[in-house]
Design an enzyme around this catalytic site. Structure first.
Site, PDB file in Angstrom:
ATOM      1  N   ARG A  12     -36.112   1.833 116.670  1.00 22.44           N
ATOM      2  CA  ARG A  12     -36.700   2.313 115.423  1.00 22.44           C
ATOM      3  C   ARG A  12     -35.609   2.680 114.427  1.00 22.44           C
ATOM      4  O   ARG A  12     -35.738   2.473 113.218  1.00 22.44           O
ATOM      5  CB  ARG A  12     -37.612   3.527 115.687  1.00 22.44           C
ATOM      6  CG  ARG A  12     -38.032   4.242 114.411  1.00 22.44           C
ATOM      7  CD  ARG A  12     -39.117   5.276 114.645  1.00 22.44           C
ATOM      8  NE  ARG A  12     -38.859   6.158 115.755  1.00 22.44           N
ATOM      9  CZ  ARG A  12     -38.026   7.205 115.728  1.00 22.44           C
ATOM     10  NH1 ARG A  12     -37.355   7.484 114.623  1.00 22.44           N
ATOM     11  NH2 ARG A  12     -37.876   7.965 116.796  1.00 22.44           N
TER      12      ARG A  12
ATOM     13  N   TYR B 167     -50.512  -4.181  91.423  1.00 22.72           N
ATOM     14  CA  TYR B 167     -51.170  -4.622  92.655  1.00 22.72           C
ATOM     15  C   TYR B 167     -52.143  -3.555  93.155  1.00 22.72           C
ATOM     16  O   TYR B 167     -51.839  -2.360  93.126  1.00 22.72           O
ATOM     17  CB  TYR B 167     -50.114  -4.934  93.714  1.00 22.72           C
ATOM     18  CG  TYR B 167     -50.658  -5.182  95.096  1.00 22.72           C
ATOM     19  CD1 TYR B 167     -51.601  -6.185  95.328  1.00 22.72           C
ATOM     20  CD2 TYR B 167     -50.248  -4.412  96.173  1.00 22.72           C
ATOM     21  CE1 TYR B 167     -52.106  -6.405  96.596  1.00 22.72           C
ATOM     22  CE2 TYR B 167     -50.747  -4.627  97.453  1.00 22.72           C
ATOM     23  CZ  TYR B 167     -51.687  -5.626  97.646  1.00 22.72           C
ATOM     24  OH  TYR B 167     -52.195  -5.839  98.902  1.00 22.72           O
TER      25      TYR B 167
ATOM     26  N   ASP C 262     -41.052  -3.773  91.511  1.00 16.25           N
ATOM     27  CA  ASP C 262     -41.598  -4.697  92.506  1.00 16.25           C
ATOM     28  C   ASP C 262     -41.219  -6.108  92.062  1.00 16.25           C
ATOM     29  O   ASP C 262     -41.704  -6.605  91.055  1.00 16.25           O
ATOM     30  CB  ASP C 262     -43.114  -4.537  92.580  1.00 16.25           C
ATOM     31  CG  ASP C 262     -43.744  -5.388  93.683  1.00 16.25           C
ATOM     32  OD1 ASP C 262     -43.154  -6.429  94.053  1.00 16.25           O
ATOM     33  OD2 ASP C 262     -44.838  -5.039  94.163  1.00 16.25           O
TER      34      ASP C 262
ATOM     35  N   LYS D  71     -44.464 -12.650 101.035  1.00 11.21           N
ATOM     36  CA  LYS D  71     -44.630 -13.653  99.986  1.00 11.21           C
ATOM     37  C   LYS D  71     -43.477 -14.652  99.986  1.00 11.21           C
ATOM     38  O   LYS D  71     -43.242 -15.315 100.985  1.00 11.21           O
ATOM     39  CB  LYS D  71     -44.792 -12.944  98.639  1.00 11.21           C
ATOM     40  CG  LYS D  71     -45.798 -11.782  98.647  1.00 11.21           C
ATOM     41  CD  LYS D  71     -47.184 -12.186  99.103  1.00 11.21           C
ATOM     42  CE  LYS D  71     -48.246 -11.130  98.855  1.00 11.21           C
ATOM     43  NZ  LYS D  71     -48.170  -9.919  99.661  1.00 11.21           N
TER      44      LYS D  71
END
Length: 378
Positions: A46, A98, A170, A195
């Site tokens: 992690r 978004y 973004d 994406k």
């Protein structure tokens, strides 16, 4: 070194242990410590993993940042970045944003005392007017989702810096190939790696890149605390996808430009939104800060009936959520990406029931136009 070369040769492409040209998938949760008094670089996955580190270092180099971070999804990246702020802070967000970002702001983080104001960020005066004494952040998408609105990053960042405000951009729609917000003065860049970065519709992931060591330290604390990290298999897939980013984006842009131009000529089409079109609002501003129009465009049809028929009949594309894959993806924002935004807000923003968003893929343009023409004529 030019961008295409940097994608392949950035210092993170060869395994230092074996010389493998593909970074291994370190599918492990923990690491043996050979000296209990002095731990090695990795202890628990992690907190750090060699495959994830290769991806994080790569995206940091491509965005010209200090440190990169890989998260389990784009929303995990966005949520983690917004968690840098504290109760009592005020954040300005572009209103044409978004739906997932709108949801985390209005349904989750507002419960923790963080205040948000949504503005038309394509209007710099609107940004300036929204400033408060407690404004700590400015969150932007340019081009925005789904109307491809353009924000003047140079102007917005100048306003923010005069007021000691952190700027987050973004960059999912353009990728670091077409736009580098950190070079323009932004503090943090976020991506839905799902994406164009990964690029093959087979990964859910998010990335963030920061400009300063201080932000890197703070964001690492959040990443390590929340634990919303990208797994090694998906990190490897994302690294593989990145290698072809330039060639994919070049083809996408060529096709998107031709498709947008063709759509403008169709009598069934009411409006076309694409930064590469010279009549697109903000076209000149866009090309002052970006090197291409990108792969995403939107258009509206004249009636809801036409829109429904098109979505139900268009062939050789995917009608689906998301974007950025090698296949053309046709989306219906009001029921997909922007379903989380109330209808009255969507309509005020211009996200109509007749709006269709297209993420252009690698299909031949002739076949794509033929499919669209057939669907429009029904």
């Amino acid at each position: 070194m030019k961008f295409g070369t940097k994608l392949i040769h950035n210092g993170n492409e060869i395994d230092p242990t074996t010389g493998s040209l593909s970074i291994p998938i370190y599918q492990t949760s923990t690491f043996h410590q050979f000296d209990i008094e002095k731990f090695g670089k990795y202890d628990y996955a992690r907190s750090g993993n060699p495959t994830r580190e290769a991806l994080e270092n790569t995206i940091a180099q491509l965005e010209n940042g200090v440190k990169g971070f890989a998260f389990s999804s784009g929303m995990a990246a966005i949520s983690s970045v917004l968690s840098l702020f504290s109760a009592g802070d005020h954040i300005i967000i572009c209103e044409d944003v978004y739906g997932g970002t709108f949801r985390i702001a209005t349904k989750v983080l507002n419960r923790f005392g963080i205040e948000f104001t949504f503005v038309d960020a394509s209007n710099l005066q609107a940004i300036e007017s929204a400033l408060k004494l407690n404004t700590k952040g400015l969150y932007l998408e340019t081009p925005s989702n789904p109307l491809l609105k353009i924000t003047d990053l140079n102007g917005a960042i100048k306003i923010a810096k005069m007021n000691d405000v952190i700027v987050i951009v973004d960059n999912s729609f353009l990728s670091p190939y077409f736009q580098k917000p950190l070079d323009l003065g932004a503090d943090i860049v976020v991506h839905s790696a799902t994406k164009f970065i990964a690029g093959h519709s087979d990964v859910i992931g998010g990335l963030a890149v920061v400009k300063s060591e201080e932000l890197a330290k703070d964001l690492y604390t959040i990443q390590n605390s929340f634990g919303a990290i990208l797994g090694p298999q998906d990190c490897w897939l994302t690294l593989r996808g990145l290698k072809t980013l330039k060639v994919r984006m070049d083809v996408y842009e060529q096709t998107a430009t031709k498709l947008a131009g063709w759509l403008q000529e169709q009598e069934e089409v009411e409006e076309v939104y694409y930064p590469g079109l010279k009549n697109h609002p903000g076209h000149s501003v866009h090309f002052d800060q970006a090197t291409g129009g990108g792969a995403v465009l939107s258009f509206t049809l004249k009636t809801l009936e036409q829109t429904t028929r098109f979505l139900q009949s268009v062939e050789n594309v995917a009608v689906a959520v998301s974007l950025g894959g090698v296949e053309t993806i046709v989306s219906y924002p009001v029921k997909m990406s922007h379903a989380a935004i109330p209808k009255d807000v969507r309509e005020r923003l211009g996200v109509k029931d007749t709006l269709i968003r297209v993420s252009v893929g690698l299909e031949d343009i002739e076949d794509l136009i033929s499919s669209f023409q057939k669907a429009l004529s029904l």
